[in-house]
Design a protein around this motif. Structure first.
Motif, short mmCIF file in Angstrom:
data_model
loop_
_atom_site.label_atom_id
_atom_site.label_comp_id
_atom_site.label_asym_id
_atom_site.label_seq_id
_atom_site.Cartn_x
_atom_site.Cartn_y
_atom_site.Cartn_z
N ASP A 18 82.29 57.06 -16.39
CA ASP A 18 82.44 56.21 -15.40
C ASP A 18 82.71 56.59 -13.90
O ASP A 18 82.28 56.15 -12.83
CB ASP A 18 83.71 55.14 -15.64
N ILE A 19 83.50 57.54 -13.98
CA ILE A 19 83.91 58.36 -12.51
C ILE A 19 82.79 59.13 -12.20
O ILE A 19 82.21 59.08 -10.91
CB ILE A 19 85.18 59.35 -12.76
N GLN A 20 81.86 59.66 -13.07
CA GLN A 20 80.64 60.20 -12.63
C GLN A 20 79.71 59.14 -12.02
O GLN A 20 78.98 59.61 -10.89
CB GLN A 20 79.95 60.95 -14.07
N ASN A 21 79.60 58.15 -12.45
CA ASN A 21 78.63 57.27 -12.11
C ASN A 21 79.09 56.62 -10.76
O ASN A 21 78.33 56.37 -9.81
CB ASN A 21 78.45 56.12 -13.10
N GLU A 22 80.38 56.38 -10.65
CA GLU A 22 80.83 56.00 -9.40
C GLU A 22 80.71 56.97 -8.15
O GLU A 22 80.15 56.75 -7.26
CB GLU A 22 82.39 55.72 -9.49
N LEU A 23 80.63 58.26 -8.56
CA LEU A 23 80.55 59.61 -7.63
C LEU A 23 79.14 59.43 -7.13
O LEU A 23 78.63 59.59 -6.20
CB LEU A 23 81.02 60.65 -8.34
N LYS A 24 78.45 59.15 -8.33
CA LYS A 24 76.77 59.24 -7.79
C LYS A 24 76.63 58.33 -7.13
O LYS A 24 75.62 58.24 -6.01
CB LYS A 24 76.06 59.28 -9.27
N GLN A 25 77.10 57.03 -7.28
CA GLN A 25 76.77 55.94 -6.45
C GLN A 25 77.09 56.16 -4.81
O GLN A 25 76.32 55.83 -3.92
CB GLN A 25 77.35 54.43 -6.77
N GLU A 26 78.59 56.59 -4.77
CA GLU A 26 78.78 57.01 -3.64
C GLU A 26 78.21 57.98 -2.80
O GLU A 26 77.91 57.89 -1.49
CB GLU A 26 80.55 57.25 -3.65
#
Length: 66
Positions: A18-26
């Motif tokens: 989840d954190i990885q996906n959020e970071l990719k989006q940011e």
């Protein structure tokens, strides 16, 4: 006990994904903003350089006429 450890490990992995996906989006959003800012700066700078060149040309013509 092994079952609880595996469950906790699965939750940790899920959280990391989840954190990885959020970071990719940011990162995508920041990259888009940087590209947009870069284009804006290039346009403004090139317009200002053109204006300076035009002013310099007019001054040179004025001096040549004098």
């Amino acid at each position: 006990m092994d079952e609880k450890v595996m469950e906790m490990f699965a939750k940790i992995l899920e959280g990391q994904k989840d954190i990885q996906n959020e970071l990719k989006q940011e990162i995508r959003e920041v990259s888009y903003k940087v590209d947009k800012l870069e284009m804006r700066m290039e346009n403004k700078v090139s317009d200002k350089i053109k204006m300076l060149f035009d002013v310099c040309q007019v001054q040179n013509e004025t001096v040549a006429n004098i």
